[in-house]
Structure formats: C-alpha cells, structure tokens
Design an enzyme around this catalytic site. Structure first.
Site, PDB file in Angstrom:
ATOM      1  N   LYS A  22       0.851  -1.202   0.000  1.00  0.00           N
ATOM      2  CA  LYS A  22       0.000   0.000   0.000  1.00  0.00           C
ATOM      3  C   LYS A  22       0.887   1.253   0.000  1.00  0.00           C
ATOM      4  O   LYS A  22       0.660   2.184  -0.767  1.00  0.00           O
ATOM      5  CB  LYS A  22      -0.897  -0.018   1.243  1.00  0.00           C
ATOM      6  CG  LYS A  22      -1.492   1.320   1.608  1.00  0.00           C
ATOM      7  CD  LYS A  22      -2.312   1.250   2.866  1.00  0.00           C
ATOM      8  CE  LYS A  22      -1.576   1.524   4.159  1.00  0.00           C
ATOM      9  NZ  LYS A  22      -1.117   2.912   4.353  1.00  0.00           N
ATOM     10  N   ASN A  23       1.902   1.251   0.860  1.00  0.00           N
ATOM     11  CA  ASN A  23       2.708   2.466   1.016  1.00  0.00           C
ATOM     12  C   ASN A  23       3.619   2.728  -0.186  1.00  0.00           C
ATOM     13  O   ASN A  23       4.110   3.841  -0.352  1.00  0.00           O
ATOM     14  CB  ASN A  23       3.547   2.395   2.302  1.00  0.00           C
ATOM     15  CG  ASN A  23       2.681   2.593   3.536  1.00  0.00           C
ATOM     16  OD1 ASN A  23       1.480   2.862   3.423  1.00  0.00           O
ATOM     17  ND2 ASN A  23       3.278   2.449   4.709  1.00  0.00           N
ATOM     18  N   CYS A 120      -3.730  12.854  13.377  1.00  0.00           N
ATOM     19  CA  CYS A 120      -4.418  11.569  13.330  1.00  0.00           C
ATOM     20  C   CYS A 120      -4.124  10.865  14.631  1.00  0.00           C
ATOM     21  O   CYS A 120      -3.356  11.354  15.450  1.00  0.00           O
ATOM     22  CB  CYS A 120      -4.032  10.772  12.104  1.00  0.00           C
ATOM     23  SG  CYS A 120      -2.494   9.930  12.260  1.00  0.00           S
ATOM     24  N   ARG A 125       1.589  14.512  13.328  1.00  0.00           N
ATOM     25  CA  ARG A 125       1.929  14.296  11.924  1.00  0.00           C
ATOM     26  C   ARG A 125       1.886  15.562  11.055  1.00  0.00           C
ATOM     27  O   ARG A 125       1.057  15.695  10.155  1.00  0.00           O
ATOM     28  CB  ARG A 125       1.053  13.179  11.333  1.00  0.00           C
ATOM     29  CG  ARG A 125       1.176  11.910  12.136  1.00  0.00           C
ATOM     30  CD  ARG A 125       0.494  10.755  11.485  1.00  0.00           C
ATOM     31  NE  ARG A 125       1.302  10.131  10.459  1.00  0.00           N
ATOM     32  CZ  ARG A 125       0.926   9.044   9.788  1.00  0.00           C
ATOM     33  NH1 ARG A 125      -0.241   8.500  10.028  1.00  0.00           N
ATOM     34  NH2 ARG A 125       1.716   8.529   8.883  1.00  0.00           N
ATOM     35  N   VAL A 166      14.441  12.505   9.352  1.00  0.00           N
ATOM     36  CA  VAL A 166      14.078  11.582   8.271  1.00  0.00           C
ATOM     37  C   VAL A 166      12.559  11.454   8.179  1.00  0.00           C
ATOM     38  O   VAL A 166      11.899  11.153   9.171  1.00  0.00           O
ATOM     39  CB  VAL A 166      14.707  10.192   8.535  1.00  0.00           C
ATOM     40  CG1 VAL A 166      14.266   9.191   7.479  1.00  0.00           C
ATOM     41  CG2 VAL A 166      16.228  10.302   8.558  1.00  0.00           C
ATOM     42  N   ASP A 309       5.597   0.473  11.975  1.00  0.00           N
ATOM     43  CA  ASP A 309       4.351  -0.157  11.526  1.00  0.00           C
ATOM     44  C   ASP A 309       4.234  -1.623  11.955  1.00  0.00           C
ATOM     45  O   ASP A 309       3.201  -2.247  11.713  1.00  0.00           O
ATOM     46  CB  ASP A 309       4.224  -0.055  10.001  1.00  0.00           C
ATOM     47  CG  ASP A 309       3.830   1.345   9.548  1.00  0.00           C
ATOM     48  OD1 ASP A 309       3.520   2.182  10.406  1.00  0.00           O
ATOM     49  OD2 ASP A 309       3.834   1.591   8.318  1.00  0.00           O
ATOM     50  N   ARG A 401      -8.312  -0.273   5.648  1.00  0.00           N
ATOM     51  CA  ARG A 401      -7.479   0.743   4.990  1.00  0.00           C
ATOM     52  C   ARG A 401      -6.209   0.123   4.408  1.00  0.00           C
ATOM     53  O   ARG A 401      -5.666   0.635   3.438  1.00  0.00           O
ATOM     54  CB  ARG A 401      -7.061   1.820   5.996  1.00  0.00           C
ATOM     55  CG  ARG A 401      -8.158   2.779   6.361  1.00  0.00           C
ATOM     56  CD  ARG A 401      -7.606   3.907   7.212  1.00  0.00           C
ATOM     57  NE  ARG A 401      -6.394   4.430   6.597  1.00  0.00           N
ATOM     58  CZ  ARG A 401      -5.405   5.019   7.257  1.00  0.00           C
ATOM     59  NH1 ARG A 401      -5.477   5.176   8.547  1.00  0.00           N
ATOM     60  NH2 ARG A 401      -4.335   5.461   6.625  1.00  0.00           N
TER      61      ARG A 401
HETATM   62  C1  UD1 Z   1       4.897   6.744   6.353  1.00  0.00           C
HETATM   63  C2  UD1 Z   1       4.009   5.528   6.235  1.00  0.00           C
HETATM   64  C3  UD1 Z   1       3.574   5.065   7.627  1.00  0.00           C
HETATM   65  C4  UD1 Z   1       4.792   4.830   8.506  1.00  0.00           C
HETATM   66  C5  UD1 Z   1       5.706   6.056   8.511  1.00  0.00           C
HETATM   67  C6  UD1 Z   1       7.018   5.810   9.251  1.00  0.00           C
HETATM   68  C7  UD1 Z   1       2.895   5.852   4.118  1.00  0.00           C
HETATM   69  C8  UD1 Z   1       1.648   6.169   3.386  1.00  0.00           C
HETATM   70  N1  UD1 Z   1       2.846   5.880   5.462  1.00  0.00           N
HETATM   71  O1  UD1 Z   1       4.134   7.793   6.949  1.00  0.00           O
HETATM   72  O2  UD1 Z   1       2.832   3.860   7.479  1.00  0.00           O
HETATM   73  O3  UD1 Z   1       4.376   4.581   9.832  1.00  0.00           O
HETATM   74  O4  UD1 Z   1       6.037   6.429   7.161  1.00  0.00           O
HETATM   75  O5  UD1 Z   1       7.690   4.727   8.714  1.00  0.00           O
HETATM   76  O6  UD1 Z   1       3.907   5.528   3.515  1.00  0.00           O
HETATM   77  N2  UD1 Z   1       7.265  14.512  10.458  1.00  0.00           N
HETATM   78  C9  UD1 Z   1       7.419  15.853  10.708  1.00  0.00           C
HETATM   79  N3  UD1 Z   1       7.199  16.741   9.683  1.00  0.00           N
HETATM   80  C10 UD1 Z   1       6.841  16.328   8.428  1.00  0.00           C
HETATM   81  C11 UD1 Z   1       6.700  14.948   8.176  1.00  0.00           C
HETATM   82  C12 UD1 Z   1       6.917  14.046   9.217  1.00  0.00           C
HETATM   83  O7  UD1 Z   1       7.742  16.259  11.819  1.00  0.00           O
HETATM   84  O8  UD1 Z   1       6.667  17.180   7.547  1.00  0.00           O
HETATM   85  C13 UD1 Z   1       7.497  13.536  11.551  1.00  0.00           C
HETATM   86  C14 UD1 Z   1       6.256  12.695  11.865  1.00  0.00           C
HETATM   87  O9  UD1 Z   1       5.397  13.350  12.754  1.00  0.00           O
HETATM   88  C15 UD1 Z   1       6.874  11.442  12.448  1.00  0.00           C
HETATM   89  C16 UD1 Z   1       8.189  11.307  11.674  1.00  0.00           C
HETATM   90  O10 UD1 Z   1       8.440  12.586  11.096  1.00  0.00           O
HETATM   91  O11 UD1 Z   1       7.168  11.652  13.804  1.00  0.00           O
HETATM   92  C17 UD1 Z   1       8.159  10.263  10.565  1.00  0.00           C
HETATM   93  O12 UD1 Z   1       7.026  10.469   9.741  1.00  0.00           O
HETATM   94  P1  UD1 Z   1       7.041  10.133   8.193  1.00  0.00           P
HETATM   95  O13 UD1 Z   1       8.231   9.279   7.904  1.00  0.00           O
HETATM   96  O14 UD1 Z   1       6.888  11.384   7.426  1.00  0.00           O
HETATM   97  O15 UD1 Z   1       5.724   9.266   8.060  1.00  0.00           O
HETATM   98  P2  UD1 Z   1       4.646   9.291   6.898  1.00  0.00           P
HETATM   99  O16 UD1 Z   1       5.294   9.556   5.597  1.00  0.00           O
HETATM  100  O17 UD1 Z   1       3.510  10.133   7.314  1.00  0.00           O
END
Ligand code: UD1
Length: 420
Positions: A22-23, A120, A125, A166, A309, A401
């Site tokens: 999915k991701n 969420c 996030r 990251v 995850d 989902r």
């Molecule tokens: C993706 C995955 C999710 C997984 C996560 C971490 C998808 C659709 N979802 O989510 O299943 O749990 O990676 O492996 O691929 N953050 C910030 N600012 C930002 C973006 C992120 O502070 O602009 C923080 C987030 O709050 C979190 C951390 O960075 O604490 C990692 O998040 P991120 O890697 O961005 O997760 P997603 O891409 O949302």
C-alpha cells in the site's frame, strides 16, 4: 457497523500470499500526474488505494481498476488539458498520503491547493518537512483556511536540500517534485524505505536520472512526455511481517509467499533472536510456532531499522515471551493505543515515556475490543488468534485501509475468523 469475530487458539497451516505494498502504491499513484499513461500491477485493493484513486479522479486522471487472473491491475491516463489542481479536505482528511499530490502538481502544473491533512490518532503528523523541501525547489507557499496554497510560476529548480529529520512522506514529495524541476536536485538525510526505492525505480522508468548513496539521493529531472510504462508494485513488507508474527504465535509450517526475504532481514533476525525456527528462502518463508520464546528489546527506527508499523504486532508476540521485553517507539509520539486493549485481554504492559515494558508470558483471554488505527487493529487480531474464547473487534474500517482480504487469508489457513 462491521466487526470481526475470532475464536482463538487454532493452528495456522497453509499458504499466505502477500499483497503489493500500500505504502509503495500511494506515491506511485501520485506520480501518475507526472506522465500521461501508466499501468500498475500487484496493487493491493484496500481502502487507502481507493481514496487516492478518488482524489486523482477528482483532479482529472482517468482510472480503471481490473482484476485479471487474481492479479490487481490499475491503468491511469492523464491526458486532459485542464485538470483540477485542488486536493479537497474531504479526500485528504481520511488519508494523509493525499498530500503527496502536492509535489507532482507543483512540478508539472506549477500550482496546487492541497488541504492540510491535520492530526491523526497516532500523533500530530505535521507536513513542515514536505513544505520545507518544496520551498527549497522554488515554490511560494502559504497556508490559508486549512489549505496549502503553492505556486511556482516559472517552474521548480533543482537545489540542495538537507532534511533536518528523516521523513518517508517528505522524501517522496521532494522526489516527485524534483522529477519536473530544471537541473539537479540533491536530497540529504532521506528516508530510504523499500517503498521509496520502488518509487525511485518507477521514476527511473519515466526517464529521470536518480542515484542513491546511503541517505543521499540525487535527481536529474525529466520532462513530462513519456511512452506508456508498466510497473509491478513491490510486496508489502508490513503485511508480510504481520503474518510472520502470526506464524510465530500459531503457525504449523505456515508458508509466507510472494516476498523478498532480503528486505525482511531485520525482522527475521528479531524473530530468530526470540527463538524462531524459520526456513528462509529467496521468495518464501516457512514459520512455525516456537516453544520457548525469549524476551527481547527493540527500538523503532527508519529503515533499515525496525519499522514502527510492526511495533504493535511484535508487542503481541512479546506477551508470550519469557521475561520482560521492551519496545521503544521513536517515530510517533502516540503509538501505544493498542496497549489498553491488549491489557483488557490479559497482557501485562507498562508504559514509561516512549517505552513499553511487556511482562511475559501472559495468558490472553477473548474480549470485546476497539481498533484505533491500522496497525493497532491488526495487533488485536493477532491477540484474538491466541486468546482463549471469543474476541470481537470493533471499528475494523481501520483494518480495511491497509490489509487486503485479511480474514480470507487467515481463514484459508484454518483460523476461525469472520466478519459480522
Ligand atoms: C509513512 C508511512 C507510515 C509509517 C511512517 C514511518 C505511508 C503512506 N505511510 O508515513 O505507514 O508509519 O512512514 O515509517 O507511507 N514529520 C514531521 N514533519 C513532516 C513529516 C513528518 O515532523 O513534515 C514527523 C512525523 O510526525 C513522524 C516522523 O516525522 O514523527 C516520521 O514520519 P514520516 O516518515 O513522514 O511518516 P509518513 O510519511 O507520514
């Protein structure tokens, strides 16, 4: 509202074929905006994918979903002259990945209005890192009435961007934007999850020149005229990890198929340390219930570390291990919501700051429980499978989902599970 009813303690025997990721599919679907025609195979037909399809249709992409010989295929055509560069709140609020259309829209159509995804259940996030990267590529961005309003009148320009931390989504949005930028972009401190590598291999098929050195990714953009391309989505390593844990709890030579075991090497290492006897082949793993599970400490980290995850699912396995296991959750601040529900089933777990202490082994008994997010809900399914008596799981729309045919896959392996 639908519920899952599970009667626990049944051995799991047979084969489980793992679906496409999915991701990995979500950013590649967003990438359809960068070209004119693509065909994707091995796509998991789960709710989040349909939400992204709805969003892309709203924008103006023509999409056909086909099920051919048990293979899920999606065909996308992006040939309209006038598309809608808007991602409305109603389509982004249920799925954060909607924000991934921002990079491609800006890059190709020079403007975008995308709803802020909001918080969420697992944490706040934010999307600041996404916007940081797009600004470095030359976008002008403001936030108004809950929307990100972005513009790049002269197009985007390659740049050097160092992410302060990251992020999977921000790396993906930056890659999608850099595809259409003039010149070279170099991204530092990137996420390098297998799903990102799948996006990279897709963008390379579209003609982009991309090189990866550790967490550094360089991209030389490409224009938007391309022949039709076909891409097979990588397997879902989180789904595979979930069923491996199910096999560790109850398997009798349970066969996990359609995977690449190299990508699961960290997870396999953890299961082996806990005492697993598993046979690892290139594209299948055979796993059986272990007799004496050993305690272990794990911290969630970006790939190649242990994935957040799979944290909730591993915790269920830890409830059956001898001694005190620890899980430190480093990625999301509120990702222990499954803990109160597992405790209601008899698990002994304490949380201090970011760490959960799991006191095992403990006998779990069936209860009526509530799913709170995607991975938390599947951990309750695992707990239900090993519990005495009946477990009823509410709010299973969370499961839908991201898990394709969950109850069918388990039912074929002799679990007693049904949707009511
Ligand atoms: C993706 C995955 C999710 C997984 C996560 C971490 C998808 C659709 N979802 O989510 O299943 O749990 O990676 O492996 O691929 N953050 C910030 N600012 C930002 C973006 C992120 O502070 O602009 C923080 C987030 O709050 C979190 C951390 O960075 O604490 C990692 O998040 P991120 O890697 O961005 O997760 P997603 O891409 O949302």
């Amino acid at each position: 509202m639908q519920k899952l009813l599970i009667k626990g303690k049944k051995e799991l025997k047979g084969n489980i074929t793992i679906s496409g990721s999915k991701n990995a599919t979500l950013p590649i679907l967003a990438a359809s905006l960068l070209t004119s025609e693509i065909k994707l195979t091995n796509v998991p037909l789960v709710k989040d994918i349909f939400t992204m399809i709805e969003l892309l249709k709203f924008i103006g992409v023509e999409i056909k979903v086909k099920k051919k010989n048990k293979k899920n295929v999606i065909e996308l055509k992006n040939s309209k002259k006038n598309i809608n560069t808007l991602a409305p709140y109603k389509l982004v609020k249920t799925m954060r990945a909607g924000v991934l259309v921002l990079g491609p829209l800006l890059s190709k159509y020079k403007k975008a209005k995308v709803s802020l995804p909001g918080g969420c259940a697992i944490g706040t996030r934010p999307v600041d890192l996404h916007l940081f990267a797009l600004k470095k590529l030359g976008a002008k961005i403001k936030i108004k009435d809950g929307y990100i309003i972005a513009e790049a009148k002269k197009g985007l320009f390659g740049s050097k961007i160092k992410f302060p931390s990251v992020s999977v989504g921000a790396t993906e949005n930056a890659l999608l934007a850099a595809y259409g930028a003039t010149g070279k972009t170099v991204l530092y401190n990137c996420a390098v999850e297998p799903e990102i590598l799948d996006l990279v291999s897709f963008l390379k098929k579209l003609g982009s020149k991309i090189k990866i050195f550790g967490r550094k990714i360089s991209v030389i953009g490409k224009n938007f005229e391309n022949p039709k391309i076909t891409h097979k989505i990588i397997f879902d390593r989180i789904e595979a990890g979930t069923y491996l844990i199910a096999g560790a709890l109850l398997g009798k030579k349970l066969i996990i198929k359609n995977i690449n075991s190299k990508i699961l090497s960290y997870e396999i290492q953890i299961l082996k340390k806990m005492g697993a006897k598993i046979i690892v082949n290139k594209d299948t793993i055979i796993i059986s219930k272990f007799e004496k599970l050993k305690r272990i400490n794990v911290s969630t980290k970006p790939f190649p570390g242990f994935p957040t995850d799979l944290q909730a699912q591993l915790m269920v396995l830890m409830t059956q291990a001898n001694g005190v296991s620890k899980i430190k959750e480093n990625i999301f601040e509120n990702r222990f919501m499954h803990v109160p529900e597992l405790k209601r089933m008899g698990a002994k777990i304490e949380i201090k700051n970011k760490t959960a202490y799991i006191f095992g082994p403990s006998k779990l008994t069936g209860a009526e429980v509530m799913a709170t997010d995607l991975r938390a809900s599947v951990s309750l399914v695992l707990a239900g499978l090993i519990a005495d008596n009946r477990t009823i799981i509410n709010r299973i729309y969370h499961l839908d989902r991201g898990y394709e045919q969950l109850e069918n896959k388990l039912d074929r392996c002799k679990a007693e599970i049904k949707r009511i």
